[in-house]
Design a protein around this motif. Structure first.
Motif, PDB file in Angstrom:
ATOM      1  N   GLY A   1       0.818  -1.208   0.000  1.00  8.95           N
ATOM      2  CA  GLY A   1       0.000   0.000   0.000  1.00  8.95           C
ATOM      3  C   GLY A   1       0.852   1.258   0.000  1.00  8.95           C
ATOM      4  N   ALA A   2       1.897   1.285   0.824  1.00  9.50           N
ATOM      5  CA  ALA A   2       2.796   2.441   0.859  1.00  9.50           C
ATOM      6  C   ALA A   2       3.551   2.567  -0.464  1.00  9.50           C
ATOM      7  CB  ALA A   2       3.767   2.322   2.033  1.00  9.50           C
ATOM      8  N   ALA A   3       3.953   1.448  -1.042  1.00  9.65           N
ATOM      9  CA  ALA A   3       4.645   1.471  -2.331  1.00  9.65           C
ATOM     10  C   ALA A   3       3.717   2.010  -3.426  1.00  9.65           C
ATOM     11  CB  ALA A   3       5.151   0.081  -2.694  1.00  9.65           C
ATOM     12  N   LEU A   4       2.445   1.651  -3.360  1.00 12.55           N
ATOM     13  CA  LEU A   4       1.487   2.172  -4.338  1.00 12.55           C
ATOM     14  C   LEU A   4       1.375   3.692  -4.222  1.00 12.55           C
ATOM     15  CD1 LEU A   4      -0.706   1.883  -6.490  1.00 12.55           C
ATOM     16  CD2 LEU A   4      -2.325   1.373  -4.639  1.00 12.55           C
ATOM     17  N   THR A   5       1.322   4.187  -3.016  1.00 19.80           N
ATOM     18  CA  THR A   5       1.270   5.642  -2.807  1.00 19.80           C
ATOM     19  C   THR A   5       2.510   6.307  -3.391  1.00 19.80           C
ATOM     20  OG1 THR A   5      -0.101   5.383  -0.840  1.00 19.80           O
ATOM     21  CG2 THR A   5       1.123   7.454  -1.057  1.00 19.80           C
ATOM     22  N   ARG A   6       3.666   5.743  -3.100  1.00 16.70           N
ATOM     23  CA  ARG A   6       4.922   6.286  -3.643  1.00 16.70           C
ATOM     24  C   ARG A   6       4.940   6.223  -5.158  1.00 16.70           C
ATOM     25  NH1 ARG A   6       6.873   3.462   0.902  1.00 16.70           N
ATOM     26  NH2 ARG A   6       7.548   1.690  -0.354  1.00 16.70           N
ATOM     27  N   ALA A   7       4.489   5.102  -5.719  1.00 19.50           N
ATOM     28  CA  ALA A   7       4.491   4.941  -7.176  1.00 19.50           C
ATOM     29  C   ALA A   7       3.600   5.984  -7.845  1.00 19.50           C
ATOM     30  CB  ALA A   7       4.021   3.537  -7.542  1.00 19.50           C
ATOM     31  N   ARG A   8       2.464   6.249  -7.263  1.00 15.11           N
ATOM     32  CA  ARG A   8       1.565   7.253  -7.841  1.00 15.11           C
ATOM     33  C   ARG A   8       2.178   8.642  -7.809  1.00 15.11           C
ATOM     34  NH1 ARG A   8      -3.962   4.624  -5.417  1.00 15.11           N
ATOM     35  NH2 ARG A   8      -4.387   3.281  -7.214  1.00 15.11           N
ATOM     36  N   GLU A   9       3.048   8.902  -6.857  1.00 12.34           N
ATOM     37  CA  GLU A   9       3.740  10.188  -6.783  1.00 12.34           C
ATOM     38  C   GLU A   9       4.957  10.234  -7.708  1.00 12.34           C
ATOM     39  OE1 GLU A   9       4.863  11.375  -2.860  1.00 12.34           O
ATOM     40  OE2 GLU A   9       2.845  11.057  -2.059  1.00 12.34           O
ATOM     41  N   VAL A  10       5.784   9.212  -7.639  1.00 15.52           N
ATOM     42  CA  VAL A  10       7.071   9.207  -8.334  1.00 15.52           C
ATOM     43  C   VAL A  10       6.924   8.916  -9.823  1.00 15.52           C
ATOM     44  CG1 VAL A  10       9.299   7.991  -8.480  1.00 15.52           C
ATOM     45  CG2 VAL A  10       8.326   8.557  -6.253  1.00 15.52           C
ATOM     46  N   LEU A  11       5.994   8.066 -10.199  1.00 16.01           N
ATOM     47  CA  LEU A  11       5.902   7.576 -11.589  1.00 16.01           C
ATOM     48  C   LEU A  11       4.784   8.251 -12.377  1.00 16.01           C
ATOM     49  CD1 LEU A  11       6.388   3.762 -10.871  1.00 16.01           C
ATOM     50  CD2 LEU A  11       8.130   5.504 -11.316  1.00 16.01           C
ATOM     51  N   LYS A  12       4.503   9.471 -12.093  1.00 15.60           N
ATOM     52  CA  LYS A  12       3.417  10.209 -12.781  1.00 15.60           C
ATOM     53  C   LYS A  12       3.560  10.180 -14.279  1.00 15.60           C
ATOM     54  CE  LYS A  12       3.056  13.373  -8.978  1.00 15.60           C
ATOM     55  NZ  LYS A  12       3.228  14.710  -8.496  1.00 15.60           N
TER      56      LYS A  12
END
Length: 91
Positions: A80-91
């Motif tokens: 879940g935390a990785a998904l949040t990071r991915a949505r921020e970093v991999l826009k």
């Protein structure tokens, strides 16, 4: 199906995982990205901080796309935390 090394493909996969489940970033065999690659059809893949290794398939090591290690390395090591990071970093 999106290409394996596509940002949206990684985000889609993360969104399908149990958000509370932990992964071990320090284990190149069981880290988030190795699990993703196994799910994508590379059962013997392993990952270091820079590359995905899939030599058994006749493929040379492949550089990870920009930001992928940042997504996996950040804490906490839950999907879940990785998904949040991915949505921020991999826009």
């Amino acid at each position: 199906m999106r290409p394996t090394f596509d940002n949206a493909a990684l985000i889609d996969w993360l969104a399908a995982q149990d958000p509370k489940r932990f992964y071990d970033y320090t284990n190149c065999d069981k880290c988030l990205l190795a699990q993703y690659l196994r799910c994508r059809g590379f059962p013997h893949a392993f990952v270091d901080t820079d590359r995905a290794h899939m030599r058994r398939y006749g493929l040379d090591p492949r550089d990870l796309p920009p930001g992928w290690n940042d997504v996996a390395q950040g804490r906490p090591w839950t999907f879940g935390a990785a998904l949040t990071r991915a949505r921020e970093v991999l826009k």
